[in-house]
Every structure is written in C-alpha cells, then in structure tokens.
Design a protein around this motif. Structure first.
Motif, mmCIF file in Angstrom:
data_model
loop_
_atom_site.group_PDB
_atom_site.id
_atom_site.type_symbol
_atom_site.label_atom_id
_atom_site.label_comp_id
_atom_site.label_asym_id
_atom_site.label_seq_id
_atom_site.Cartn_x
_atom_site.Cartn_y
_atom_site.Cartn_z
ATOM 1 N N LYS A 39 0.283 11.759 0.263
ATOM 2 C CA LYS A 39 -1.037 11.256 -0.125
ATOM 3 C C LYS A 39 -1.791 10.685 1.066
ATOM 4 O O LYS A 39 -3.019 10.803 1.158
ATOM 5 C CB LYS A 39 -0.876 10.191 -1.215
ATOM 6 C CG LYS A 39 -2.183 9.780 -1.871
ATOM 7 C CD LYS A 39 -1.929 8.852 -3.049
ATOM 8 C CE LYS A 39 -3.236 8.475 -3.742
ATOM 9 N NZ LYS A 39 -2.995 7.587 -4.910
ATOM 10 N N ASP B 161 0.849 -1.183 0.000
ATOM 11 C CA ASP B 161 0.000 0.000 0.000
ATOM 12 C C ASP B 161 0.892 1.242 0.000
ATOM 13 O O ASP B 161 2.120 1.146 0.012
ATOM 14 C CB ASP B 161 -0.952 -0.004 1.201
ATOM 15 C CG ASP B 161 -0.216 -0.047 2.543
ATOM 16 O OD1 ASP B 161 0.986 0.303 2.584
ATOM 17 O OD2 ASP B 161 -0.842 -0.426 3.546
ATOM 18 N N GLY B 162 0.273 2.417 -0.007
ATOM 19 C CA GLY B 162 1.034 3.655 -0.148
ATOM 20 C C GLY B 162 2.086 3.871 0.913
ATOM 21 O O GLY B 162 3.234 4.202 0.611
ATOM 22 N N ASN B 163 1.729 3.648 2.180
ATOM 23 C CA ASN B 163 2.654 3.914 3.270
ATOM 24 C C ASN B 163 3.844 2.957 3.234
ATOM 25 O O ASN B 163 5.003 3.361 3.382
ATOM 26 C CB ASN B 163 1.921 3.803 4.603
ATOM 27 C CG ASN B 163 2.750 4.305 5.758
ATOM 28 O OD1 ASN B 163 3.411 5.332 5.655
ATOM 29 N ND2 ASN B 163 2.728 3.583 6.865
ATOM 30 N N LYS C 299 4.877 1.250 0.645
ATOM 31 C CA LYS C 299 5.653 1.492 -0.570
ATOM 32 C C LYS C 299 6.583 2.685 -0.374
ATOM 33 O O LYS C 299 7.723 2.682 -0.838
ATOM 34 C CB LYS C 299 4.725 1.737 -1.759
ATOM 35 C CG LYS C 299 5.457 1.732 -3.095
ATOM 36 C CD LYS C 299 4.512 1.524 -4.258
ATOM 37 C CE LYS C 299 5.284 1.342 -5.559
ATOM 38 N NZ LYS C 299 4.393 1.025 -6.696
ATOM 39 N N ALA C 300 6.091 3.699 0.319
ATOM 40 C CA ALA C 300 6.934 4.859 0.607
ATOM 41 C C ALA C 300 8.147 4.447 1.423
ATOM 42 O O ALA C 300 9.278 4.863 1.142
ATOM 43 C CB ALA C 300 6.125 5.921 1.354
ATOM 44 N N LYS D 82 5.774 11.692 -2.284
ATOM 45 C CA LYS D 82 4.410 11.768 -2.817
ATOM 46 C C LYS D 82 3.476 10.806 -2.089
ATOM 47 O O LYS D 82 2.342 11.152 -1.752
ATOM 48 C CB LYS D 82 4.416 11.455 -4.313
ATOM 49 C CG LYS D 82 4.985 12.565 -5.187
ATOM 50 C CD LYS D 82 4.915 12.189 -6.660
ATOM 51 C CE LYS D 82 5.493 13.289 -7.539
ATOM 52 N NZ LYS D 82 5.464 12.911 -8.984
ATOM 53 N N TYR D 83 3.967 9.585 -1.861
ATOM 54 C CA TYR D 83 3.131 8.597 -1.166
ATOM 55 C C TYR D 83 2.826 9.045 0.261
ATOM 56 O O TYR D 83 1.699 8.907 0.741
ATOM 57 C CB TYR D 83 3.821 7.233 -1.158
ATOM 58 C CG TYR D 83 3.674 6.463 -2.446
ATOM 59 C CD1 TYR D 83 2.431 5.998 -2.868
ATOM 60 C CD2 TYR D 83 4.784 6.197 -3.247
ATOM 61 C CE1 TYR D 83 2.295 5.291 -4.055
ATOM 62 C CE2 TYR D 83 4.656 5.489 -4.435
ATOM 63 C CZ TYR D 83 3.407 5.039 -4.830
ATOM 64 O OH TYR D 83 3.273 4.339 -6.004
ATOM 65 N N TYR D 84 3.833 9.574 0.949
ATOM 66 C CA TYR D 84 3.613 10.031 2.325
ATOM 67 C C TYR D 84 2.604 11.176 2.369
ATOM 68 O O TYR D 84 1.721 11.218 3.231
ATOM 69 C CB TYR D 84 4.929 10.476 2.953
ATOM 70 C CG TYR D 84 5.800 9.349 3.455
ATOM 71 C CD1 TYR D 84 5.272 8.307 4.214
ATOM 72 C CD2 TYR D 84 7.172 9.330 3.185
ATOM 73 C CE1 TYR D 84 6.070 7.277 4.680
ATOM 74 C CE2 TYR D 84 7.983 8.308 3.648
ATOM 75 C CZ TYR D 84 7.425 7.283 4.393
ATOM 76 O OH TYR D 84 8.219 6.270 4.854
ATOM 77 N N GLN E 258 9.448 10.000 -5.058
ATOM 78 C CA GLN E 258 8.268 9.129 -5.101
ATOM 79 C C GLN E 258 7.758 8.839 -3.691
ATOM 80 O O GLN E 258 6.548 8.854 -3.436
ATOM 81 C CB GLN E 258 8.618 7.819 -5.800
ATOM 82 C CG GLN E 258 8.898 7.939 -7.286
ATOM 83 C CD GLN E 258 9.306 6.602 -7.874
ATOM 84 O OE1 GLN E 258 8.588 5.609 -7.762
ATOM 85 N NE2 GLN E 258 10.477 6.556 -8.487
#
Length: 340
Positions: free
Chosen positions: A213, A176-178, A180-181, A209-211, A206
C-alpha cells in the motif's frame, strides 16, 4: 566545489557538493545530511563513501545536521558490518562538541547503537542499550519502537515468551501503515517460534498488504519469503503456490542474498513437504545449506520446518546462529546510559 560520481546499479548520478558557511549542501540544494539519509536506506556503502568525502569538514561543523549525519552513517556501518565505523560514529555522537545539540536526537542515536549490537549478534548489549533508549522515548511511537526491538532481541536470545508479551503490549492503533507492517513481521517471526505457523502466515500476509500500500515493494517481497516458509511449516501448500507466483514479478536479484538462498531452499523443500518425504539428494543439500541459512537468521523457520518432516536431526548440533568474529566494544552508549 567538488563533483562526485555515485553509482546505483547501472545508473550513474553526478552529485555536486558546495560548502557554504560551514554547512554542506548537495545537489538540488539538498544537505549532505539528506543525501546520506537517503543513501543509508538504499545504498549503505554509497552513504559511507559520501560521508568519507566530508568527514574532515564535519569535525568543524557542530550542529544538528552533523548529528543526523553521524547517526545515519552509524546505521549504514551497522548494515554493512563495518565495526570500526560503528564505533567511530558512536564516539562522535557522544563528543563534547555536540553535547549542546544532542538531546532531541538521544532516542534515535541510542536506539541505533542498540540495533548495531543486535545485528552483530551481541543481544545482551542490545537489550541493555534498548532499555536505556526507553528513557529518552518522547512519545508512544518511540516506546513502540523500543518494544519491537526488545522483542526481536529476546527472540534471538531464545526467549520467545518474553518477546510475545512485549508485542502484545503495543497499541497498534497508534501505528501508521509502514510501522504496523514492521510490527506484524515481528509478530509473524515470534509466532513461528511459538509453534503458531498458521497465525504467522496471517501476520505476514497483513504486513505484505501494508507494505504494498505504501509502495515498499522490496519489503513486501522480503516478507513474502517469510510467509512462504510459514506456509510450508503449516502445510498450506495452496498458500505457498499463491504467494510464490507473486515473487515471479519481482526481480530476484533485488532480494538480499539471505532471502534469495532461503527462497531457493524453500522451493526445494516444497517438494519434500508435498510428498512428506525427504530424498537422499535433498538431505545432502539440506546438510550443506542449513548452516548458511542459520547464519542469515533463519534458524527458527528451518528448525520448525524440518521438525514437521521429522528431520530435525539435519539441523547442525546446537543449531546456533554463528556469532561474529569481531565484536563491538561494550558501552558504546555509556555517555547517556551510565545506570544501565
């Protein structure tokens, strides 16, 4: 009933704890486990204080909540370098009275012990413990967490090639985003060591951006600091300027001390990179600050930046991250890791 005042910055929160049938319940019907989990993420010293209030009660409370509390307090203790408390929480987690409940929490508990070793500079103990944690990984996410942690430990042991191979074996599609960050940050750190600072800039950007988001603004600010270092190493002064401005919108006093000092150093080094020359005043400042920054874990970034300016002689002899004066006992996870 017991009232407790907890301070968060300038705010004061009153939390009331009630003990019912052996379970500890906090404000707004939250368990102490939930309180301590939140505090561990946001104010580890407060988490430890909250634990101390209920420590004696927990000795008579044998259930999954007790395990979660001990695990989170272990993490809080690790984050505050409270060595005795890390050891005490490891002991409690492996106690016979909790054996009937520990199995679903073995991965997170063993992994947390590994992180404690790593944060205390005991990288070989960390690697051994992480490998044991892999035995208890229930799913691909758990396996990914172990690989990332192993990668960090191997990088700190100056084995970046092994670190990179581990990162490349991770399937990013499952993240997930976190998460992946977090993976991208580790990839960026490893790329710097492997002389791929331009790639590191991309990884950090990158991750940022995820953090953002998921509204992890502190994490976004912290990775921005790493990005600035990689930008200077790769001579991307326009990128440095672009992202440095974004930090002006973030309260600098919310950055951890290490990031604040590293950011100040980068601001000074920007001028040297722009001129491709280090003044005598800057050289004196570097000699004073580099040992401190290395202790905060910025060795690779500092060495690469000074090498790019043909000033590697300013790195202290050996350039090693200082080891802790107090070490954690070996084998804190030995209850579950006899063959490691």
């Amino acid at each position: 009933m017991k009232g407790t005042i907890l301070k968060f910055g300038t705010n004061v929160t009153i939390i009331t704890a009630i003990f019912v049938s052996g379970f500890v319940v906090g404000a707004e019907n939250k368990t102490v486990s939930e309180e301590i989990e939140y505090l561990t993420r946001n104010d580890p010293l407060a988490a430890i204080s909250r634990y101390e209030e209920v420590a004696q009660t927990l000795l008579k409370q044998n259930n999954p909540d007790t395990i979660l509390i001990y695990k989170n307090v272990l993490i809080a203790a690790s984050n505050t370098q409270n060595i005795p408390l890390v050891e005490e929480m490891s002991k409690q987690l492996s106690s016979l009275r909790l054996a009937a409940y520990i199995n679903p929490y073995l991965f997170s508990s063993v992994n947390a012990i590994g992180v404690s070793y790593r944060k205390n500079g005991q990288f070989e103990d960390a690697v051994t413990t992480y490998k044991c944690a892999l035995k208890y990984a229930f799913n691909d996410i758990d396996k990914m967490i172990v690989k990332v942690n192993l990668s960090i430990a191997y990088r700190m042991m100056e084995q970046p090639a092994v670190s990179f191979q581990l990162l490349q074996s991770i399937d990013e599609a499952i993240l997930d985003g976190n998460r992946k960050a977090g993976l991208l940050v580790v990839k960026g750190n490893t790329a710097v060591v492997l002389n791929k600072s331009s790639e590191a800039v991309d990884y950090y950007a990158q991750a940022r951006k995820y953090y953002l988001k998921v509204e992890h603004n502190l994490s976004a600010a912290r990775v921005t600091v790493n990005l600035l270092g990689a930008a200077l190493i790769s001579r991307k002064l326009d990128v440095f300027t672009k992202y440095r401005i974004t930090l002006n919108q973030f309260p600098e006093n919310q950055l951890p001390l290490g990031e604040k000092q590293y950011l100040q150093w980068l601001d000074l080094m920007y001028k040297s990179v722009a001129k491709n020359n280090i003044s005598l005043d800057t050289e004196r400042y570097i000699k004073e600050q580099v040992p401190v920054l290395i202790e905060f874990g910025y060795k690779e970034h500092i060495v690469k930046l000074l090498q790019s300016l043909d000033a590697q002689s300013l790195v202290p002899e050996g350039g090693k991250r200082f080891l802790p004066t107090t070490k954690l006992k070996p084998g804190l996870a030995s209850q579950w890791c006899q063959n490691f």
